[in-house]
Design an enzyme around this catalytic site. Sequence first.
Site, short mmCIF file in Angstrom:
data_model
loop_
_atom_site.label_atom_id
_atom_site.label_comp_id
_atom_site.label_asym_id
_atom_site.label_seq_id
_atom_site.Cartn_x
_atom_site.Cartn_y
_atom_site.Cartn_z
N GLU A 326 -25.57 12.43 -86.72
CA GLU A 326 -24.71 11.47 -85.70
C GLU A 326 -25.68 10.95 -84.46
O GLU A 326 -25.19 11.40 -83.56
CB GLU A 326 -23.50 11.75 -85.57
CG GLU A 326 -22.54 12.18 -86.56
CD GLU A 326 -21.23 12.74 -86.51
OE1 GLU A 326 -21.10 12.98 -85.32
OE2 GLU A 326 -20.54 12.87 -87.11
N PRO A 327 -26.94 10.51 -84.89
CA PRO A 327 -27.36 10.22 -83.43
C PRO A 327 -26.84 8.81 -82.87
O PRO A 327 -26.55 7.99 -83.72
CB PRO A 327 -29.02 9.78 -84.05
CG PRO A 327 -28.79 9.45 -85.15
CD PRO A 327 -27.54 10.09 -85.75
N GLY A 328 -26.86 8.75 -81.72
CA GLY A 328 -26.20 7.45 -80.89
C GLY A 328 -27.13 7.35 -79.75
O GLY A 328 -27.91 6.57 -79.59
N ARG A 329 -27.09 8.25 -78.80
CA ARG A 329 -28.12 8.27 -77.50
C ARG A 329 -29.54 8.14 -77.97
O ARG A 329 -30.32 7.05 -77.67
CB ARG A 329 -28.19 9.57 -76.64
CG ARG A 329 -28.71 9.46 -75.54
CD ARG A 329 -29.08 10.87 -74.92
NE ARG A 329 -27.54 11.43 -75.07
CZ ARG A 329 -26.90 11.71 -73.92
NH1 ARG A 329 -27.17 11.17 -72.74
NH2 ARG A 329 -25.73 12.32 -73.87
N ARG A 370 -23.11 7.63 -65.03
CA ARG A 370 -23.41 8.81 -65.47
C ARG A 370 -24.14 9.65 -64.42
O ARG A 370 -23.94 11.00 -64.46
CB ARG A 370 -24.55 8.69 -66.63
CG ARG A 370 -23.80 8.23 -67.83
CD ARG A 370 -24.79 8.14 -69.15
NE ARG A 370 -25.34 9.84 -69.51
CZ ARG A 370 -26.44 10.43 -69.13
NH1 ARG A 370 -27.35 9.83 -68.47
NH2 ARG A 370 -26.50 11.48 -69.46
N TYR A 374 -22.49 13.31 -64.48
CA TYR A 374 -23.20 14.31 -64.91
C TYR A 374 -24.10 14.82 -64.46
O TYR A 374 -25.02 15.60 -64.60
CB TYR A 374 -23.77 14.05 -66.45
CG TYR A 374 -22.71 13.51 -67.57
CD1 TYR A 374 -21.46 14.13 -67.60
CD2 TYR A 374 -22.87 12.20 -68.21
CE1 TYR A 374 -20.54 13.82 -68.55
CE2 TYR A 374 -22.06 12.14 -69.01
CZ TYR A 374 -20.86 12.84 -69.34
OH TYR A 374 -19.94 12.54 -70.54
N CYS A 401 -17.76 1.29 -52.85
CA CYS A 401 -17.29 2.02 -51.57
C CYS A 401 -17.18 3.50 -51.97
O CYS A 401 -16.05 3.82 -52.22
CB CYS A 401 -15.97 1.47 -51.11
SG CYS A 401 -15.61 1.90 -49.62
N GLU A 402 -17.94 4.30 -52.36
CA GLU A 402 -18.21 5.58 -52.66
C GLU A 402 -19.56 5.89 -52.29
O GLU A 402 -20.63 5.68 -52.81
CB GLU A 402 -17.92 5.29 -54.18
CG GLU A 402 -17.53 6.87 -54.74
CD GLU A 402 -16.02 7.24 -54.50
OE1 GLU A 402 -15.83 8.34 -54.23
OE2 GLU A 402 -15.13 6.31 -54.61
N TYR A 431 -24.12 5.10 -73.39
CA TYR A 431 -22.87 5.40 -72.51
C TYR A 431 -22.85 4.75 -70.88
O TYR A 431 -21.70 4.74 -70.37
CB TYR A 431 -23.29 7.07 -72.19
CG TYR A 431 -23.03 7.83 -73.54
CD1 TYR A 431 -21.95 8.02 -74.16
CD2 TYR A 431 -24.12 8.13 -73.96
CE1 TYR A 431 -21.96 8.36 -75.30
CE2 TYR A 431 -24.12 8.94 -75.23
CZ TYR A 431 -22.79 9.18 -75.80
OH TYR A 431 -22.73 10.00 -77.14
#
Length: 472
Positions: A326-329, A370, A374, A401-402, A431
Amino acid sequence: MRAHEAGALHAEGYRGPAWLQTPVDVNALVPSLWATSVGRGGDGVLTVGGVSVTELAREFGTPAYIIDEDDFRSRARDFKRTYAEVFDGLSGGADVFYAGKAFLCTEVARWVHDEGLHLDVCTGGELAVAKRAGVPGDRIGLHGNNKSVAEIRDALDYGVSRIVIDSFDEIERVAAVAAELGVVAPVLIRVTVGVEAHTHEFIATAHEDQKFGLSLSGGHAFEAARRILDRPESLRLLGLHSHIGSQIFDTAGFEVSARRILGLHTRIARELGVELPELDLGGGFGIAYTTEHDPLPPKNLAAGMAEIIERECRADEVAVPRISVEPGRAIAGPTTFTLYEVGTVKPVDLDGGAQRVYVSVDGGMSDNVRTALYDANYSCTLANRASTAPPVLARVVGRHCESGDVVVKDEFLPSDVGAGDLIAVPGTGAYCRSLSSQYNHTPRPPVVAVRDGVARVIVRRETIDDLLALDV
């Protein structure tokens, strides 16, 4: 002393991570980070599929996700061809399920189907996209740890090829819906094999203390198989499923997980009298976000996995089941870069006499969370021109504002980068759009596909009207 919320990024004397080297040519592109058609024209402007980023910015605005359609299709074909060639001689062959959670829209679902891949969805919304794209049910698998009755009913009514069971509750839930519809539901059991890939803790998914799967060591996976096989009128057990994490760069983790899950496969055959026809080894294959990453190409992954599976099946004296991955990235990630416009630039003095230039762009954590979520690393380049200015250590930050709104933590950019310049961040195909938000009421960017000199919108930019549409 209290640590800064950004951790080592603000440590005394920080000069960037060890893998980040001062470039000889700040305009040079690292090929492994970019889609195959990305390059620089004679004027130094970044191009993709024969279209310059200045043209793209002028026509579609910024920020924008720019996807190389041919690159996406080529990666999908490569996975399908490679796994078919490697496994056809060992078993019933292999299937490649594109993990839609990485990035999915109607057009991408069509590309996936056109290139002969199956599609893995994990919500009713993703299934709706697949249906709208015309992907047949028998080429779709439904995943997820808490599928609703409505989602299960929709999936079975559409004739999906598999539902991945994640708990004892789901056995009963799927069986009840199947009985209601008068069908037999094809299912796999997601098994927690106790192997943790070397990746970020939040995206490592095969160790025991997490939400996915049924425990191998605790006997829950075997008990699930027994319960499913006891209900042949409503459930058909196709096989087992294992997923060990994300951003995996070798097959070592697969070797341990395959040994364990094939042990369960063999036990089911010997004690329950059924040799299951399928085995899904999941995905998680890594990509290069920066020069620190060195991913294996699909042919090396497939060959390594095939060797492991064949050896373990031979040792257990069982036939090699049909394999799926199941490759996605690994398909979507490198195909896309995000294009931003610079708004402000300011130097910031660091501890120990170092200095960093903060480059603020017109996107941020709403289009790429991300980095904050992460602690992910990205690269970037000045995209609208070449520069002869010396490189400077920079951080690309967003407009939200972070304080944690960081897009690229560390990169060398030309010291003359300024307002109005374009910055391109590669490796944002997986993602980034999927996890995007409307934080600070910021409309999400469009996805623009480029192929053979033609650019077109496949997901339009959100508008202020979109933001207000749900208010009542």
